[in-house]
Write a protein that holds these residues in place. Structure first.
Motif, PDB file in Angstrom:
ATOM      1  N   UNK A 435      32.375  64.812 -39.234  1.00 38.10           N
ATOM      2  CA  UNK A 435      32.672  63.554 -38.544  1.00 38.10           C
ATOM      3  C   UNK A 435      32.172  63.604 -37.095  1.00 38.10           C
ATOM      4  N   UNK A 436      32.435  64.709 -36.434  1.00 39.23           N
ATOM      5  CA  UNK A 436      31.996  64.844 -35.036  1.00 39.23           C
ATOM      6  C   UNK A 436      30.473  64.817 -34.947  1.00 39.23           C
ATOM      7  N   UNK A 437      29.838  65.586 -35.815  1.00 40.82           N
ATOM      8  CA  UNK A 437      28.379  65.694 -35.733  1.00 40.82           C
ATOM      9  C   UNK A 437      27.707  64.351 -36.036  1.00 40.82           C
ATOM     10  N   UNK A 438      28.236  63.623 -37.008  1.00 44.41           N
ATOM     11  CA  UNK A 438      27.645  62.325 -37.334  1.00 44.41           C
ATOM     12  C   UNK A 438      27.815  61.347 -36.176  1.00 44.41           C
ATOM     13  N   UNK A 439      28.970  61.382 -35.528  1.00 42.22           N
ATOM     14  CA  UNK A 439      29.176  60.480 -34.381  1.00 42.22           C
ATOM     15  C   UNK A 439      28.251  60.838 -33.228  1.00 42.22           C
ATOM     16  N   UNK A 440      28.044  62.134 -33.012  1.00 41.06           N
ATOM     17  CA  UNK A 440      27.142  62.535 -31.931  1.00 41.06           C
ATOM     18  C   UNK A 440      25.702  62.153 -32.260  1.00 41.06           C
ATOM     19  N   UNK A 441      25.332  62.246 -33.534  1.00 46.40           N
ATOM     20  CA  UNK A 441      23.977  61.830 -33.916  1.00 46.40           C
ATOM     21  C   UNK A 441      23.762  60.345 -33.685  1.00 46.40           C
ATOM     22  N   UNK A 472      25.191  75.404 -39.333  1.00 43.59           N
ATOM     23  CA  UNK A 472      23.782  75.658 -39.020  1.00 43.59           C
ATOM     24  C   UNK A 472      23.195  74.495 -38.236  1.00 43.59           C
ATOM     25  N   UNK A 473      23.553  73.279 -38.629  1.00 46.96           N
ATOM     26  CA  UNK A 473      23.083  72.096 -37.898  1.00 46.96           C
ATOM     27  C   UNK A 473      23.563  72.139 -36.451  1.00 46.96           C
ATOM     28  N   UNK A 474      24.840  72.481 -36.275  1.00 46.48           N
ATOM     29  CA  UNK A 474      25.396  72.550 -34.925  1.00 46.48           C
ATOM     30  C   UNK A 474      24.694  73.641 -34.125  1.00 46.48           C
ATOM     31  N   UNK A 475      24.493  74.804 -34.762  1.00 47.55           N
ATOM     32  CA  UNK A 475      23.860  75.920 -34.053  1.00 47.55           C
ATOM     33  C   UNK A 475      22.433  75.598 -33.638  1.00 47.55           C
ATOM     34  N   UNK A 476      21.707  74.867 -34.489  1.00 48.34           N
ATOM     35  CA  UNK A 476      20.284  74.648 -34.236  1.00 48.34           C
ATOM     36  C   UNK A 476      19.993  73.336 -33.502  1.00 48.34           C
ATOM     37  N   UNK A 477      20.838  72.324 -33.724  1.00 48.47           N
ATOM     38  CA  UNK A 477      20.562  71.027 -33.073  1.00 48.47           C
ATOM     39  C   UNK A 477      21.694  70.559 -32.187  1.00 48.47           C
ATOM     40  N   UNK A 478      22.824  71.257 -32.257  1.00 52.96           N
ATOM     41  CA  UNK A 478      24.020  70.773 -31.582  1.00 52.96           C
ATOM     42  C   UNK A 478      23.898  70.669 -30.078  1.00 52.96           C
ATOM     43  N   UNK A 482      25.002  67.686 -27.452  1.00 52.82           N
ATOM     44  CA  UNK A 482      26.237  67.900 -26.697  1.00 52.82           C
ATOM     45  C   UNK A 482      27.351  68.494 -27.526  1.00 52.82           C
ATOM     46  N   UNK A 483      27.026  69.134 -28.643  1.00 58.72           N
ATOM     47  CA  UNK A 483      28.027  69.810 -29.472  1.00 58.72           C
ATOM     48  C   UNK A 483      27.834  71.316 -29.291  1.00 58.72           C
ATOM     49  N   UNK A 484      28.778  71.963 -28.645  1.00 57.19           N
ATOM     50  CA  UNK A 484      28.670  73.379 -28.313  1.00 57.19           C
ATOM     51  C   UNK A 484      29.679  74.164 -29.142  1.00 57.19           C
ATOM     52  N   UNK A 485      29.180  75.153 -29.851  1.00 60.06           N
ATOM     53  CA  UNK A 485      30.034  75.979 -30.702  1.00 60.06           C
ATOM     54  C   UNK A 485      30.424  77.263 -29.971  1.00 60.06           C
ATOM     55  N   UNK A 486      31.730  77.491 -29.821  1.00 56.44           N
ATOM     56  CA  UNK A 486      32.234  78.776 -29.323  1.00 56.44           C
ATOM     57  C   UNK A 486      32.838  79.470 -30.542  1.00 56.44           C
ATOM     58  N   UNK A 487      32.002  80.209 -31.233  1.00 51.73           N
ATOM     59  CA  UNK A 487      32.416  80.836 -32.494  1.00 51.73           C
ATOM     60  C   UNK A 487      32.870  82.266 -32.276  1.00 51.73           C
ATOM     61  N   UNK A 488      33.733  82.720 -33.160  1.00 55.37           N
ATOM     62  CA  UNK A 488      34.248  84.090 -33.050  1.00 55.37           C
ATOM     63  C   UNK A 488      34.412  84.680 -34.437  1.00 55.37           C
TER      64      UNK A 488
END
Length: 582
Positions: A435-441, A472-478, A482-488
């Protein structure tokens, strides 16, 4: 500047690393920052300055030959002298003349401007001002900075944190970074930025808006040295799944009785948003299963067209057993109402396999898509198994109320997962992220920082899943959106390489010894990999693009409560008014 030694002449000195003989009465430790200055062979070019970080220190008796010589030396019966040497890894040269420093060149402890140049702080700025984001403290007590432009997506984005659970403080460091982002004044659009945190263990994140009663005055002063005012997060929304019980919808949280809203999706939202694939983590288990999932998802989307919800109505379900069990009713138009996820599953089963009890029955050709009965039955088995896990999250009796960090007014958005089954966790994370990624797109403004622990579960290196595709979409295009992943994760070696590899900033806490030797940590010098297995709690090793070597640092104790017993109760009248919403 304080001289601490000279460049050794008994060992090779290179352009990228050299050894230092430490003077008597001085000392150098791991992580100390030094610089060397010596004349260029061409007098017209002036002097060369080397900046570097100490990554190895050694002592030995020169002149001793046998192990037992140390006892003789202690009794002053053997003529030996003590050697104290430090290895320096070069971080910067000015000017960029790759010449080895002369043996005997004086070595100084880098302080003030020299320290800033050694760690590239002087380059951390843009046309809006400084981009120095406080990230903790160096070994010498000075403030450590990250370049914001490698975190907010301008030059790079994403953070990856690795470490053993319970010791590496992955979540604590991630929340500290968010606190620094939102309160240091460095992120100029902080007011429009949002953070989404998935709470995966206990209820630790349900007290972020409360001050920590264990914070000492000295720890408060540490925050002020970082340019931060110690305190809790001021704008936080807490969301939890409903309790899986009939009746009223109550958030499934124990330690926080008020201020938490339940989240769930209604059947129309589930179908129209195409959320079915997130219930199938093993879509690659059968060759045709993925195709069937896509086909049914599309049919459900068409079924929901024009319906307002929260329930679905269908016209072609005549299975009497299903109607009786589901307590369906006919409305004035003769349609059947589906008001629970279990009923929806029964309807899908009917469309794929035909009426219940008919072993030779055939499903609707538009839904079956020419798949073999074995594939259809495998699909139905998996869908049936999901009923017990997600029926309280996908419902037709109330209008849906899913988390939407981009639409809300809160800066921090905590979504609880820890009470959910693994399948339900996958569904919730996948549905929200998409949902977040589609809205940002589609152009929704403002940055969003997503904190997600256990990346190895959501983006495993070997398996395929819809959530992995989104990550993967977030990591490569995020970052461009403006979508930043802080993954752990505990083990980066088990996470998809492209997810970890796209993180501009990598952080390591204490690691398992075997994990520290994996290829994923080769960006760490050997001495850092050895140290990673003994790092104390609160110490992290941070790698950022501008610095050629990692930067060990510590960060302050959380100023916000991380558990119920740490909450500093505010019994003032104003607090009571705020609590009651008056």
């Amino acid at each position: 500047m304080k001289q601490v030694g000279m460049v050794l002449g008994s060992r090779e000195a290179g352009a990228l690393d050299f050894w230092v003989a430490v003077e008597e009465g001085c000392f150098l430790r791991l992580d100390d920052v030094v610089y060397v200055e010596f004349a260029h062979p061409d007098p017209t070019l002036g002097t060369i300055r080397y900046y570097g970080l100490v990554d190895q220190v050694l002592k030995l008796y020169e002149g001793s030959q046998f192990d037992t010589d140390v006892f003789l030396a202690q009794r002053e019966l053997l003529p030996v002298s003590k050697s104290y040497a430090a290895h320096v890894k070069v971080t910067r040269l000015e000017p960029e003349e790759y010449l080895p420093p002369d043996p005997g060149s004086k070595v100084y402890l880098a302080q003030a401007e020299a320290l800033e140049r050694a760690l590239y702080y002087d380059r951390m700025s843009n046309h809006k001002g400084s981009t120095r984001l406080p990230a903790g403290f160096l070994k010498n007590g000075e403030v450590a900075y990250l370049n914001l432009e490698f975190l907010n997506g301008v030059k790079g984005g994403h953070v990856n944190v690795s470490g053993i659970s319970g010791v590496a403080t992955k979540t604590s460091y991630a929340t500290f970074l968010l606190y620094s982002l939102f309160n240091s004044g460095v992120l100029h659009d902080a007011a429009s930025a949002r953070a989404l945190l998935f709470n995966v263990k206990g209820e630790d994140l349900f007290h972020l808006d409360k001050p920590n009663n264990r914070l000492t005055p000295a720890q408060r002063e540490e925050y002020r040295r970082l340019g931060l005012e110690p305190g809790p997060f001021r704008s936080v929304d807490f969301r939890a799944p409903p309790k899986p019980i009939p009746g009223d919808i109550i958030p499934d949280v124990e330690s926080r009785p008020v201020g938490v809203s339940p989240y769930y999706w209604d059947l129309v939202q589930f179908c129209s948003s195409g959320l079915l694939p997130f219930l199938f983590a093993d879509r690659g288990a059968m060759s045709n299963l993925g195709f069937l999932i896509d086909q049914v998802t599309e049919r459900l989307r068409k079924l929901a067209e024009g319906q307002k919800g929260p329930y679905l109505t269908v016209e072609d379900w005549n299975d009497e057993v299903g109607q009786a069990v589901a307590e369906v009713s006919f409305d004035s138009l003769g349609k059947v109402r589906l008001s629970s996820f279990a009923q929806l599953v029964r309807y899908v089963e009917f469309k794929l396999l035909g009426p219940e009890g008919d072993e030779e029955g055939k499903g609707d050709p538009r839904w079956v898509a020419r798949q073999a009965r074995g594939t259809l039955e495998a699909f139905v088995r998996r869908l049936r198994a999901a009923v017990g896990n997600v029926s309280h999250l996908i419902r037709g009796d109330r209008a849906g109320n899913p988390p939407d960090p981009l639409a809300g007014q809160f800066q921090m958005n905590v979504v609880d997962l820890h009470q959910l089954s693994a399948q339900a966790q996958m569904f919730v994370v996948g549905a929200i992220l998409r949902e977040i990624f589609e809205k940002k797109e589609k152009g929704r403004g403002g940055r969003v920082f997503i904190v997600l622990d256990e990346l190895n579960k959501y983006a495993p290196r070997e398996d395929e899943s819809p959530i992995k595709d989104i990550l993967l979409d977030i990591a490569e295009r995020g970052r461009s959106l403006g979508v930043i992943l802080i993954g752990a994760q505990q083990t980066a070696s088990e996470v998809e390489r492209r997810v970890v590899g796209n993180a501009a900033i990598r952080v390591v806490g204490r690691l398992d010894a075997a994990e520290a030797e994996r290829p994923e940590y080769r960006y760490l010098p050997p001495s850092f990999r050895e140290r990673a297995v003994i790092l104390p709690q609160g110490t992290m090793i941070v790698q950022q693009p501008e610095l050629p070597i990692p930067m060990p640092l510590t960060f302050p104790f959380p100023a916000w409560a991380t558990k119920a017993e740490e909450v500093l109760e505010d019994n003032s009248d104003q607090a009571l008014i705020n609590e009651l919403g008056l």
